[in-house]
Design an enzyme around this catalytic site. Structure first.
Site, mmCIF file in Angstrom:
data_model
loop_
_atom_site.group_PDB
_atom_site.id
_atom_site.type_symbol
_atom_site.label_atom_id
_atom_site.label_comp_id
_atom_site.label_asym_id
_atom_site.label_seq_id
_atom_site.Cartn_x
_atom_site.Cartn_y
_atom_site.Cartn_z
ATOM 1 N N TRP A 133 34.840 13.020 -15.409
ATOM 2 C CA TRP A 133 35.650 12.051 -14.675
ATOM 3 C C TRP A 133 36.626 11.501 -15.704
ATOM 4 C CZ3 TRP A 133 36.242 6.545 -14.153
ATOM 5 C CH2 TRP A 133 36.702 6.122 -12.905
ATOM 6 N N HIS A 135 45.902 -19.011 7.513
ATOM 7 C CA HIS A 135 46.559 -19.354 6.252
ATOM 8 C C HIS A 135 47.309 -18.167 5.658
ATOM 9 C CE1 HIS A 135 44.619 -23.240 6.287
ATOM 10 N NE2 HIS A 135 43.466 -22.650 6.541
ATOM 11 N N ARG A 171 28.443 11.679 -8.749
ATOM 12 C CA ARG A 171 28.935 10.730 -9.737
ATOM 13 C C ARG A 171 30.456 10.712 -9.793
ATOM 14 N NH1 ARG A 171 24.865 9.297 -13.134
ATOM 15 N NH2 ARG A 171 26.158 8.965 -14.956
ATOM 16 N N CYS A 201 31.009 10.752 -15.589
ATOM 17 C CA CYS A 201 30.665 12.123 -15.957
ATOM 18 C C CYS A 201 29.182 12.396 -15.739
ATOM 19 C CB CYS A 201 30.964 12.348 -17.432
ATOM 20 S SG CYS A 201 32.620 11.895 -17.897
ATOM 21 N N GLU A 259 32.532 -6.279 3.134
ATOM 22 C CA GLU A 259 31.911 -4.970 2.926
ATOM 23 C C GLU A 259 32.509 -3.925 3.883
ATOM 24 O OE1 GLU A 259 30.150 -3.705 0.709
ATOM 25 O OE2 GLU A 259 29.243 -1.940 1.624
ATOM 26 N N LYS A 266 34.363 -0.560 2.598
ATOM 27 C CA LYS A 266 33.930 0.771 3.002
ATOM 28 C C LYS A 266 35.098 1.561 3.610
ATOM 29 C CE LYS A 266 29.779 1.241 1.816
ATOM 30 N NZ LYS A 266 30.199 0.480 0.642
ATOM 31 N N ASN A 280 29.535 11.660 -22.105
ATOM 32 C CA ASN A 280 29.861 10.694 -21.042
ATOM 33 C C ASN A 280 30.048 9.355 -21.720
ATOM 34 O OD1 ASN A 280 29.902 8.978 -18.833
ATOM 35 N ND2 ASN A 280 27.704 9.126 -18.452
ATOM 36 N N GLY A 281 31.165 8.674 -21.452
ATOM 37 C CA GLY A 281 31.397 7.363 -22.073
ATOM 38 C C GLY A 281 32.739 7.346 -22.784
ATOM 39 N N LYS A 306 30.161 7.092 -8.847
ATOM 40 C CA LYS A 306 28.980 6.404 -8.319
ATOM 41 C C LYS A 306 28.535 5.276 -9.232
ATOM 42 C CE LYS A 306 25.492 5.689 -5.608
ATOM 43 N NZ LYS A 306 25.808 4.902 -4.393
ATOM 44 N N GLU A 315 37.457 2.609 0.717
ATOM 45 C CA GLU A 315 37.009 3.638 -0.228
ATOM 46 C C GLU A 315 36.814 5.003 0.430
ATOM 47 O OE1 GLU A 315 32.348 2.185 -0.720
ATOM 48 O OE2 GLU A 315 33.311 3.177 -2.385
HETATM 49 O O1 M6R Z 1 25.538 0.350 -9.162
HETATM 50 P P1 M6R Z 1 26.163 -0.963 -8.794
HETATM 51 O O2 M6R Z 1 25.490 -1.603 -7.625
HETATM 52 O O3 M6R Z 1 26.248 -1.901 -9.964
HETATM 53 O O4 M6R Z 1 27.638 -0.606 -8.375
HETATM 54 C C1 M6R Z 1 28.567 -1.588 -8.074
HETATM 55 C C2 M6R Z 1 29.794 -1.004 -7.410
HETATM 56 O O5 M6R Z 1 30.426 -0.091 -8.265
HETATM 57 C C3 M6R Z 1 29.460 -0.284 -6.097
HETATM 58 O O6 M6R Z 1 28.767 -1.112 -5.237
HETATM 59 C C4 M6R Z 1 30.747 0.204 -5.410
HETATM 60 O O7 M6R Z 1 31.501 -0.882 -4.987
HETATM 61 C C5 M6R Z 1 30.426 1.156 -4.261
HETATM 62 N N1 M6R Z 1 31.223 2.338 -4.369
HETATM 63 C C6 M6R Z 1 30.672 0.593 -2.920
HETATM 64 O O8 M6R Z 1 30.364 1.489 -1.907
#
Ligand code: M6R
Length: 608
Positions: free
Chosen positions: A75, A504, A27, A2, A481, A485, A101-102, A603, A488
């Site tokens: 959120w 394997h 966010r 949020c 990675e 990417k 938020n939380g 985020k 997501e």
């Molecule tokens: O803020 P942080 O680096 O702790 O966040 C960790 C993950 O939530 C963050 O890297 C997430 O995997 C990203 N959306 C990847 O693009």
């Protein structure tokens, strides 16, 4: 997560709050709302979906007289994303309005008590319970500050909250515990917000709030109190260096693309104060002992940064290093040895699992190092030593330049410790320093070509059901990675694998419409990658080899060769990374997805 903004000042509050909410959109959210005080009344307007839905509702309303208000992007955690669960929530008596938020963990118990007193609820949220809990403490003669504090002291869990009352029409109360909240100090106006970009056009003077602090702002005053005692807490505003351009798209179609293109300057910024006279010195590490062992803990992309750096700490600094996912580490009572340091990596500095891991490491008496991007974040404040990555604000949900900055700083840390311990060969230092000096220029020159190539590949493969990313050594975490990417942003299922593991299991996936991306730089592992590539091709799977310009002894025969320039040792990873980032970006654009705010993601993940 949020987003919160609260404003009190001399400008029309509602347009300013909406602008702030737009700056917090990154966010992630599924509904939004505002509450403004006008004619001594609380006016709440909320909408499901994007901010445009809220703006449409507000369009026909008289809002121009309001100069104080709070806004929220939600959120969903408790209750589905609909209008009644959207914030702000009013108390049953209508005398208070709150954004949160939380997660309030004990809200069910409180709700029962309040129901027994005849309070009715109109949402499924813990936040509506909280605003009623504050109202419940508000008896004649009890100031709102005390009632607010009393309710918060009885609440467990995480919160950043802002509260309005029509009885104090120019005042906002706010507090934080394990969720981000900052105060922005202006001239005749003050702000509270989840993040700096929300108020950056109006002020760069920021007060970083700690857990257990409660604040009261009016247009001309700001005060911070201890939640426990309500004693005043002396705080100072800090002038931050961010400029508006850093928080704007600057002509790029998406923040993600802008942030990918910022990576050359990120590398320069990260190295500028840490390389002098041909040698590396990370000043933040100078006063601390070199750890005998290192435990890196992080989530998501930051976890990949740790994996990527592990061999550097071992080879250059002779420090045995393990890398763990924070959500696993925190629940398994890890054995930490004397002299072992825990290094937590987090762009936001607010990731709940990483923060919990940090606290466990501290309880066990370890030296805790934090590698963070967001200045003043929870992890930055709670670590024994924080090293900042200096990537600037990263707005796109998909982390790109933050990873680049983490890799640079981790590499510098390995060089620093290797030098301090005397385990680092002088020629490694020379080559690394020389390579880091040329890398930004090399990357800058390559990025436009990477984008063109990525666009072509997106056209070709965006319709496929799945993708495989493979690599060995330091290319393995980059393969992970690349897959993360693609998942997501494109919502295409993608697997990241160590090339040697392919036989394997995942080799069973190979078929003519299932592309495999293999990272095959010209390094010692090239022949091994080449064999893996041939195994895939023998099963008629298309292979895209991300490799360096052809030279004798490094011939490859793939469906598609994606040639990127060669760089010294680990520095080649920065070019591979940028290629994979571009691929996911272009694939998501090709599919028409929301690049900067992919579905279901936030985020900074401040809840478990
Ligand atoms: O803020 P942080 O680096 O702790 O966040 C960790 C993950 O939530 C963050 O890297 C997430 O995997 C990203 N959306 C990847 O693009």
């Amino acid at each position: 997560m949020c987003g919160i903004i609260g404003y009190t000042g001399h400008r029309p509050a509602v347009p300013l709050i909406l602008e702030g909410l737009h700056r917090l959109e990154y966010r992630g959210y599924d509904s939004s709302g505002v509450c403004f005080v006008q004619n001594k009344e609380l006016n709440v307007v909320r909408a499901k979906g994007k901010l445009t839905a809220l703006e449409e509702k507000l369009a026909g309303m008289e809002i121009s007289l309001a100069t104080t208000g709070i806004g929220h992007t939600r959120w969903a955690t408790h209750g589905e994303p609909n209008e009644s669960n959207a914030h702000p929530h009013k108390s049953f008596a209508g005398n208070l309005s709150l954004v949160h938020n939380g997660i309030i963990e004990n809200y069910q118990e409180t709700k029962k008590e309040l129901l027994a007193k005849g309070i009715q609820f109109f949402s499924d949220t813990d936040s509506e319970v909280l605003v009623n809990a504050v109202a419940n403490e508000l008896r004649p003669g009890v100031p709102l500050l005390e009632a607010f504090a009393a309710a918060l002291r009885k609440s467990t869990g995480a919160y950043a909250v802002a509260l309005l009352s029509p009885d104090e029409p120019n005042t906002i109360y706010a507090a934080r515990h394990s969720a981000p909240l900052l105060l922005g100090v202006g001239m005749g106006e003050n702000f509270v917000a989840s993040d700096i970009p929300a108020f950056l056009p109006y002020t760069k003077d920021v007060v970083f709030l700690e857990d257990g602090e409660i604040v009261r702002i009016t247009p001309t005053t700001w005060e911070v109190f201890s939640l426990a005692t309500l004693a005043p807490v002396a705080k100072k505003a800090q002038r931050i260096q961010w400029d508006m351009q850093a928080a704007e798209k600057g002509g790029f179609r998406h923040f993600m693309l802008k942030e990918i293109f910022e990576q050359p300057s990120v590398i320069t910024n990260c190295t500028a104060s840490r390389i002098q006279g041909g040698s590396v010195n990370v000043p933040e590490l100078a006063q601390k002992p070199v750890p005998s062992r290192l435990r890196i803990v992080a989530c998501g992309t930051s976890f990949h940064a740790g994996m990527w750096a592990q061999p550097l700490f071992e080879e250059w600094a002779g420090i045995p290093t393990t890398v763990e996912i924070a959500s696993e580490f925190r629940y398994r009572n890890p054995i930490l040895e004397k002299g072992e340091a825990v290094l937590v990596i987090s762009q936001s500095g607010e990731t709940a699992d990483t923060l919990a891991a940090l606290r466990i490491a501290r309880e066990k008496g370890c030296l805790v190092l934090g590698l963070c991007n967001v200045v003043g974040s929870s992890i930055a404040r709670e670590a024994d030593t924080v090293v900042y990555t200096q990537a600037g604000p990263e707005i796109s949900v998909a982390s790109t330049k933050a990873l680049c900055s983490q890799m640079v700083v981790l590499l510098l840390m390995a060089l620093h410790w290797g030098k301090a311990k005397g385990t680092l060969a002088p020629e490694i230092m020379q080559q690394a320093v020389a390579g880091l000096a040329t890398l930004p220029g090399q990357l800058e020159e390559t990025l436009p070509n990477l984008q063109t190539e990525a666009k072509n590949l997106a056209w070709r493969f965006a319709a496929c059901k799945g993708m495989l990313f493979m690599g060995r050594g330091q290319a393995y975490p980059l393969a992970l990675e690349g897959a993360l990417k693609v998942k997501e942003l494109s919502y295409i299922h993608a697997e990241g694998y160590a090339s040697g593991e392919m036989k394997h299991g995942p080799i069973a996936l190979i078929e003519p419409d299932f592309p495999s991306f293999i990272l095959a730089p010209h390094d010692a592992l090239f022949p091994k990658n080449k064999s893996n590539l041939e195994e895939v091709q023998a099963r008629r799977g298309p292979v895209i080899a991300l490799t360096n310009p052809p030279k004798p002894g490094f011939e490859l025969n793939a469906t598609h060769l994606w040639i990127i320039p060669e760089a010294w040792g680990p520095l080649g990873g920065f070019l591979q990374l940028a290629a994979l980032q571009m691929l996911s970006y272009e694939t998501a654009c090709h599919l028409g997805n929301d690049v900067d705010q992919p579905r279901n993601l936030a985020k900074s993940v401040t809840v478990e």
